[in-house]
Design a protein around this motif. Structure first.
Motif, short mmCIF file in Angstrom:
data_model
loop_
_atom_site.label_atom_id
_atom_site.label_comp_id
_atom_site.label_asym_id
_atom_site.label_seq_id
_atom_site.Cartn_x
_atom_site.Cartn_y
_atom_site.Cartn_z
N THR A 20 0.68 -1.47 -0.18
CA THR A 20 -0.16 0.06 0.05
C THR A 20 0.95 1.22 -0.07
O THR A 20 1.99 1.20 0.43
N ALA A 21 0.23 2.39 -0.31
CA ALA A 21 1.04 3.72 -0.42
C ALA A 21 0.38 4.40 0.77
O ALA A 21 -0.64 4.60 0.92
N VAL A 22 1.32 4.89 1.61
CA VAL A 22 1.06 5.51 2.99
C VAL A 22 1.77 7.01 2.69
O VAL A 22 2.91 7.21 2.32
N ALA A 23 1.08 8.00 3.11
CA ALA A 23 1.60 9.28 3.50
C ALA A 23 2.80 9.30 4.15
O ALA A 23 2.96 8.67 5.27
N ILE A 24 3.74 10.05 3.65
CA ILE A 24 5.31 9.80 4.26
C ILE A 24 5.14 10.35 5.74
O ILE A 24 5.67 9.74 6.62
N ASP A 25 4.39 11.32 6.16
CA ASP A 25 4.17 11.70 7.61
C ASP A 25 3.45 10.51 8.46
O ASP A 25 3.81 10.70 9.58
N ASP A 26 3.04 9.40 7.88
CA ASP A 26 2.02 8.70 8.72
C ASP A 26 2.73 7.06 8.55
O ASP A 26 2.30 6.12 9.04
N VAL A 27 3.87 6.89 7.80
CA VAL A 27 4.57 5.80 7.53
C VAL A 27 4.70 5.29 8.81
O VAL A 27 4.31 3.83 9.07
N ALA A 28 5.40 5.58 9.85
CA ALA A 28 6.00 4.86 10.86
C ALA A 28 4.73 4.43 11.79
O ALA A 28 4.70 3.31 12.33
N ASP A 29 3.76 5.18 12.08
CA ASP A 29 2.39 4.88 12.67
C ASP A 29 1.67 3.64 11.95
O ASP A 29 1.35 2.79 12.55
N ALA A 30 1.53 3.78 10.46
CA ALA A 30 1.04 2.62 9.80
C ALA A 30 1.60 1.36 9.89
O ALA A 30 0.73 0.43 10.13
N ALA A 32 3.78 0.47 12.35
CA ALA A 32 3.56 -0.04 13.83
C ALA A 32 2.13 -0.54 14.01
O ALA A 32 1.99 -1.53 14.40
N ARG A 33 0.98 0.12 13.36
CA ARG A 33 -0.20 -0.21 13.58
C ARG A 33 -0.59 -1.72 13.06
O ARG A 33 -1.14 -2.42 13.55
N HIS A 34 -0.21 -1.85 11.67
CA HIS A 34 -0.24 -3.16 11.11
C HIS A 34 0.39 -4.27 11.69
O HIS A 34 -0.09 -5.08 11.80
N ASN A 35 1.56 -3.92 12.09
CA ASN A 35 2.37 -5.03 12.82
C ASN A 35 1.66 -5.35 14.20
O ASN A 35 1.77 -6.63 14.55
N ASP A 36 1.39 -4.37 14.88
CA ASP A 36 0.74 -4.56 16.41
C ASP A 36 -0.69 -5.45 16.11
O ASP A 36 -1.04 -6.38 16.86
N GLY A 37 -1.35 -4.83 15.12
CA GLY A 37 -2.53 -5.52 14.95
C GLY A 37 -2.85 -6.96 14.10
O GLY A 37 -3.68 -7.75 14.53
N LEU A 38 -2.05 -7.21 13.29
CA LEU A 38 -1.99 -8.25 12.57
C LEU A 38 -0.98 -9.29 12.79
O LEU A 38 -1.04 -10.47 12.57
N HIS A 39 0.34 -8.70 13.46
CA HIS A 39 1.43 -9.86 13.67
C HIS A 39 2.01 -9.63 15.07
O HIS A 39 3.21 -10.10 15.34
N ASP A 40 1.10 -9.62 16.09
CA ASP A 40 1.50 -9.52 17.44
C ASP A 40 2.86 -8.59 17.91
O ASP A 40 3.56 -9.12 18.57
N GLY A 41 2.82 -7.48 16.96
CA GLY A 41 4.20 -6.83 17.12
C GLY A 41 5.42 -7.14 16.35
O GLY A 41 6.37 -6.33 16.47
N GLU A 42 5.31 -8.44 15.77
CA GLU A 42 6.58 -8.64 15.14
C GLU A 42 6.80 -7.77 13.75
O GLU A 42 5.62 -7.36 13.22
N GLN A 43 7.91 -7.59 13.54
CA GLN A 43 8.12 -6.50 12.43
C GLN A 43 8.27 -7.41 11.05
O GLN A 43 9.07 -7.66 10.53
N VAL A 44 6.91 -7.56 10.62
CA VAL A 44 6.85 -8.14 9.36
C VAL A 44 6.60 -6.90 7.99
O VAL A 44 7.21 -7.03 7.15
N ALA A 45 5.68 -6.18 8.25
CA ALA A 45 5.43 -5.10 7.41
C ALA A 45 6.44 -3.96 7.49
O ALA A 45 7.06 -3.51 8.72
N SER A 46 6.66 -3.27 6.36
CA SER A 46 7.78 -2.41 6.52
C SER A 46 7.92 -1.65 5.12
O SER A 46 7.10 -2.03 4.18
N VAL A 47 8.57 -0.46 5.25
CA VAL A 47 8.84 0.27 3.90
C VAL A 47 9.44 -0.72 2.86
O VAL A 47 10.39 -1.64 3.10
#
Length: 72
Positions: A20-30, A32-47
């Protein structure tokens, strides 16, 4: 979702097989929210790794960390 006038950054998740494309100002939060919500905080999604590599190289070059190839 980012609006069309602001720069976006591609975020990928190999486990969800999504990109997905995320606004540059929202990348870190997006991410973190994805990884926390879908992967129990494991760092799966990234830039997108290709973009992260390009940014890293540009920063290293700007800081003079790459050296001049002519000096070798």
């Amino acid at each position: 979702m980012a609006d069309e006038t602001e720069p976006t950054v591609p975020v990928v998740c190999s486990e969800c097989e999504t990109e997905t494309a995320v606004a540059i100002d929202d990348v870190a939060d997006a991410v973190a929210r994805h990884n926390d919500g879908l992967h129990d905080g494991e760092q799966v999604a990234s830039v997108d790794p290709a973009l992260a590599d390009q940014v890293r190289d540009l920063v290293a070059e700007d800081l003079g960390l790459l050296g001049d190839p002519a000096d070798d």
